[in-house]
Design an enzyme around this catalytic site. Structure first.
Site, PDB file in Angstrom:
ATOM      1  N   GLY A 225      -8.772 -29.076 -38.765  1.00 40.63           N
ATOM      2  CA  GLY A 225      -8.173 -28.400 -37.611  1.00 40.63           C
ATOM      3  C   GLY A 225      -9.238 -27.672 -36.827  1.00 40.63           C
ATOM      4  O   GLY A 225     -10.429 -27.994 -36.918  1.00 40.63           O
ATOM      5  N   THR A 229      -9.016 -21.519 -36.700  1.00 41.43           N
ATOM      6  CA  THR A 229      -8.096 -21.547 -37.846  1.00 41.43           C
ATOM      7  C   THR A 229      -8.884 -21.699 -39.148  1.00 41.43           C
ATOM      8  O   THR A 229      -8.558 -21.072 -40.157  1.00 41.43           O
ATOM      9  CB  THR A 229      -7.086 -22.721 -37.718  1.00 41.43           C
ATOM     10  N   GLU A 247     -12.849 -29.372 -42.184  1.00 37.19           N
ATOM     11  CA  GLU A 247     -13.265 -30.324 -41.140  1.00 37.19           C
ATOM     12  C   GLU A 247     -12.791 -29.723 -39.826  1.00 37.19           C
ATOM     13  O   GLU A 247     -11.593 -29.707 -39.543  1.00 37.19           O
ATOM     14  CB  GLU A 247     -12.603 -31.689 -41.375  1.00 37.19           C
ATOM     15  N   GLU A 385     -15.124 -26.137 -26.979  1.00 34.73           N
ATOM     16  CA  GLU A 385     -14.320 -27.340 -27.222  1.00 34.73           C
ATOM     17  C   GLU A 385     -13.073 -27.325 -26.339  1.00 34.73           C
ATOM     18  O   GLU A 385     -12.240 -26.433 -26.449  1.00 34.73           O
ATOM     19  CB  GLU A 385     -13.898 -27.418 -28.700  1.00 34.73           C
TER      20      GLU A 385
HETATM   21  P1  NAD Z   1      -5.190 -25.999 -35.555  1.00 35.93           P
HETATM   22  O1  NAD Z   1      -6.324 -25.349 -36.227  1.00 35.93           O
HETATM   23  O2  NAD Z   1      -4.410 -25.230 -34.556  1.00 35.93           O
HETATM   24  O3  NAD Z   1      -4.107 -26.512 -36.621  1.00 35.93           O
HETATM   25  C1  NAD Z   1      -4.454 -27.375 -37.679  1.00 35.93           C
HETATM   26  C2  NAD Z   1      -3.445 -27.196 -38.795  1.00 35.93           C
HETATM   27  O4  NAD Z   1      -3.585 -25.884 -39.325  1.00 35.93           O
HETATM   28  C3  NAD Z   1      -1.992 -27.305 -38.329  1.00 35.93           C
HETATM   29  O5  NAD Z   1      -1.227 -27.945 -39.318  1.00 35.93           O
HETATM   30  C4  NAD Z   1      -1.587 -25.846 -38.195  1.00 35.93           C
HETATM   31  O6  NAD Z   1      -0.203 -25.640 -38.310  1.00 35.93           O
HETATM   32  C5  NAD Z   1      -2.335 -25.226 -39.363  1.00 35.93           C
HETATM   33  N1  NAD Z   1      -2.565 -23.791 -39.303  1.00 35.93           N
HETATM   34  C6  NAD Z   1      -2.557 -22.971 -38.215  1.00 35.93           C
HETATM   35  N2  NAD Z   1      -2.780 -21.697 -38.603  1.00 35.93           N
HETATM   36  C7  NAD Z   1      -2.960 -21.709 -39.934  1.00 35.93           C
HETATM   37  C8  NAD Z   1      -3.257 -20.713 -40.910  1.00 35.93           C
HETATM   38  N3  NAD Z   1      -3.383 -19.428 -40.590  1.00 35.93           N
HETATM   39  N4  NAD Z   1      -3.405 -21.082 -42.187  1.00 35.93           N
HETATM   40  C9  NAD Z   1      -3.299 -22.381 -42.544  1.00 35.93           C
HETATM   41  N5  NAD Z   1      -3.000 -23.366 -41.680  1.00 35.93           N
HETATM   42  C10 NAD Z   1      -2.835 -23.041 -40.389  1.00 35.93           C
HETATM   43  O7  NAD Z   1      -5.754 -27.341 -34.917  1.00 35.93           O
HETATM   44  P2  NAD Z   1      -4.992 -28.353 -33.991  1.00 35.93           P
HETATM   45  O8  NAD Z   1      -4.836 -27.747 -32.642  1.00 35.93           O
HETATM   46  O9  NAD Z   1      -3.793 -28.872 -34.708  1.00 35.93           O
HETATM   47  O10 NAD Z   1      -6.043 -29.560 -33.936  1.00 35.93           O
HETATM   48  C11 NAD Z   1      -7.103 -29.622 -33.047  1.00 35.93           C
HETATM   49  C12 NAD Z   1      -8.392 -29.178 -33.707  1.00 35.93           C
HETATM   50  O11 NAD Z   1      -8.641 -29.950 -34.853  1.00 35.93           O
HETATM   51  C13 NAD Z   1      -9.602 -29.386 -32.798  1.00 35.93           C
HETATM   52  O12 NAD Z   1     -10.433 -28.267 -32.902  1.00 35.93           O
HETATM   53  C14 NAD Z   1     -10.284 -30.608 -33.402  1.00 35.93           C
HETATM   54  O13 NAD Z   1     -11.658 -30.702 -33.159  1.00 35.93           O
HETATM   55  C15 NAD Z   1      -9.998 -30.405 -34.846  1.00 35.93           C
HETATM   56  N6  NAD Z   1     -10.120 -31.649 -35.586  1.00 35.93           N
HETATM   57  C16 NAD Z   1     -11.196 -31.792 -36.423  1.00 35.93           C
HETATM   58  C17 NAD Z   1     -11.363 -32.987 -37.121  1.00 35.93           C
HETATM   59  C18 NAD Z   1     -12.521 -33.190 -38.051  1.00 35.93           C
HETATM   60  O14 NAD Z   1     -12.475 -34.135 -38.828  1.00 35.93           O
HETATM   61  N7  NAD Z   1     -13.538 -32.359 -38.025  1.00 35.93           N
HETATM   62  C19 NAD Z   1     -10.427 -34.021 -36.960  1.00 35.93           C
HETATM   63  C20 NAD Z   1      -9.362 -33.829 -36.096  1.00 35.93           C
HETATM   64  C21 NAD Z   1      -9.211 -32.639 -35.419  1.00 35.93           C
END
Ligand code: NAD
Length: 482
Positions: A225, A229, A247, A385
């Site tokens: 994510g 986060t 990741e 980003e």
């Molecule tokens: P996000 O961080 O908002 O959410 C990711 C997940 O974390 C979701 O399921 C969300 O509900 C959960 N989450 C949110 N707050 C949390 C907490 N306090 N504790 C535990 N879990 C929590 O990310 P997003 O908007 O869903 O996705 C986009 C991001 O993901 C971008 O920054 C992108 O670059 C990244 N991403 C990284 C990879 C990689 O492999 N490095 C792959 C895909 C996406």
């Protein structure tokens, strides 16, 4: 559509509180269905089921678990079209992309780890009259938390190796894209997968995700994510000494050297910029181009980008669908505005008001692929980003300057280099502070290779043996020989 439910101990349940959320099709703005707004209570139930299922599952042999992965892959393959349709509806990505990438990779994740397990052997070390056996045991119950951009692709990338190594699972997909995780649970029911080994709890990150990370009996967390986060996840999990794989986000450079055959490579460079509306963590959103070819590159690139077919994700001819939500559209538009405030010039695209997409409803979260030039490579637009269809162009005058520019962000996930000379590209790639560099290709993934970022793009590696290491505890048994 029927409501989505949690999947705990092999059965579908509403949240303990009965509260729900809605999942919306971002291309139409219409509600698809509801999902549980779960809490720590639901996570506790799922963890209890996972702990109870643990001893029987971890007692199965690697061969038995490999057979399960193949069975799941077969069942997902049979449902590939349904999965592609659900993913396209939930994310707004084109159906052709959902078929080619999301549905296909979800199958191959299971298939790959099943075969990888078969080929994997542990080393034996002999010294001082003793034989050392490297021994693996499962971590136990692991928490898998995933984002919305590649929902089932990224979830299965974690589920398959976690199962292979004998772990049980409490998973939480993004609240924005719960449909295909729910479908995976249905597929597991169909193949009579053992109850309690895979559990799914839907809901909001700070409620369900946080409860997973905080639960003392969940011994490992694999999180994909955003970086912000990831910091919260790390701050919670580290004092509990959980195994942690993060990741996170990226702001990747695409570097075009002066000898790059542009006619040949333009398709790849455009794909690297705008696949999935730029919502792939590996997309190249800063395109650095040798000044000697900058003008020619710019004309060709802008021409190709303005010809990308944006529209209804259900149409076979659509190349770029919507972004994930109206909120995200607003965020991306605010960056296009910021780019202009920072001195950038929009060469094509722009906000939805500047460049509306024909044939889609106003409720849809559509943007045109946007190219901005004239910005400093250290501007906010060029270093933060955006995670949308926005690319900035920057000329450079030497390879060293290109390296410095590419490395001038807090992220270090991926990058690509384009050149007629692969040896030159390989040499250049070694100077980039990123987890992956592609030379003359992009998103070309061999699942045996290490995947992960440096700097603020993450900690740890997944893929091949690195996934097996993450999802197992490695110990050594030293036997003195008679
Ligand atoms: P996000 O961080 O908002 O959410 C990711 C997940 O974390 C979701 O399921 C969300 O509900 C959960 N989450 C949110 N707050 C949390 C907490 N306090 N504790 C535990 N879990 C929590 O990310 P997003 O908007 O869903 O996705 C986009 C991001 O993901 C971008 O920054 C992108 O670059 C990244 N991403 C990284 C990879 C990689 O492999 N490095 C792959 C895909 C996406």
């Amino acid at each position: 559509m029927e409501p989505i439910l949690n999947f705990i101990n092999g059965e579908f349940h509403p949240s303990a509180s009965g509260m729900t959320l809605e999942t919306v099709n971002p291309a139409s703005g219409q509600v698809i269905t509801t999902l549980p707004r779960s809490s720590a209570e639901d996570v506790a139930m799922a963890t209890k089921a996972a702990l109870e299922a643990g001893p029987a599952w971890s007692a199965t042999t690697m061969e038995e678990r490999m057979a399960w992965l193949h069975r799941i892959a077969d069942a997902l393959e049979e449902e590939a079209e349904t999965i592609a349709q659900l993913e396209s509806m939930d994310t707004g990505k084109p159906i052709s992309l959902a078929r080619r990438v999301d549905a296909a990779r979800s199958v191959s994740n299971f298939r790959f780890f099943a075969n990888f397990g078969r080929d994997h052997t542990e080393p034996i070390f002999s010294d001082h009259g003793a034989v050392n056996h490297v021994h693996r045991s499962p971590v136990g119950c692991v928490g898998l938390i995933t984002p919305w951009n590649l929902p089932l692709y990224l979830l299965t990338w974690k589920v398959a190796p976690a199962l292979l190594m004998g772990n049980t699972i409490v998973a939480k997909p993004s609240e924005l894209t719960p449909m295909t995780a729910n479908h995976l649970a249905k597929v597991l029911t169909k193949v009579h997968f053992p109850k309690g080994v895979f559990n799914l709890v839907h809901g909001l990150g700070p409620e369900v995700g946080q409860a997973i990370v905080e639960h003392p009996d969940i011994r490992g967390i694999s999180f994909t994510g955003g970086t912000a986060t990831g910091k919260i996840v790390a701050a919670t999990a580290a004092p509990m000494f959980k195994k942690l794989s993060l990741e996170l986000g990226g702001k990747n450079a695409t570097v075009v050297l002066d000898d790059a055959p542009l006619e040949e490579m333009m398709d790849g460079i455009v794909r690297a910029s705008f696949t999935n509306s730029g919502q792939v963590c590996l997309c190249g959103s800063r395109v650095l181009v040798d000044a000697a070819i900058y003008d020619r590159f710019k004309t060709m690139f802008v021409d190709a980008v303005s010809n990308i077919v944006v529209g209804d994700p259900a149409s076979e001819s659509t190349v770029m669908g919507s972004v994930i939500s109206k909120d995200h559209q607003t965020k991306v538009e605010s960056y296009i505005e910021l780019g202009q405030q920072e001195g950038g010039v929009v060469l094509t695209g722009g906000s939805a008001t500047d460049a509306p997409v024909k044939g889609v409803t106003a409720q849809g979260a559509f943007l045109r692929p946007t190219v901005i030039e004239g910005l400093s490579h250290t501007s906010r637009t060029a270093t933060e980003e955006i995670f949308g269809p926005v690319v900035t162009l920057h000329p450079f005058t030497s390879e060293q300057e290109a390296i410095d520019m590419a490395n001038a962000t807090e992220y270090g996930l991926a990058g690509s280099v384009w050149t007629a000379d692969t040896a030159r590209g390989y040499a250049f790639a070694q100077h980039l502070d990123t987890g992956i560099v592609w030379v003359n290709t992009w998103l070309n993934r061999d699942l045996r290779t290490p995947f992960g970022g440096v700097k603020q793009s993450g900690v740890g590696r997944e893929g091949g043996a690195w996934s097996l290491n993450f999802f197992s505890e490695l110990t050594n048994i030293c036997v003195q020989q008679p």
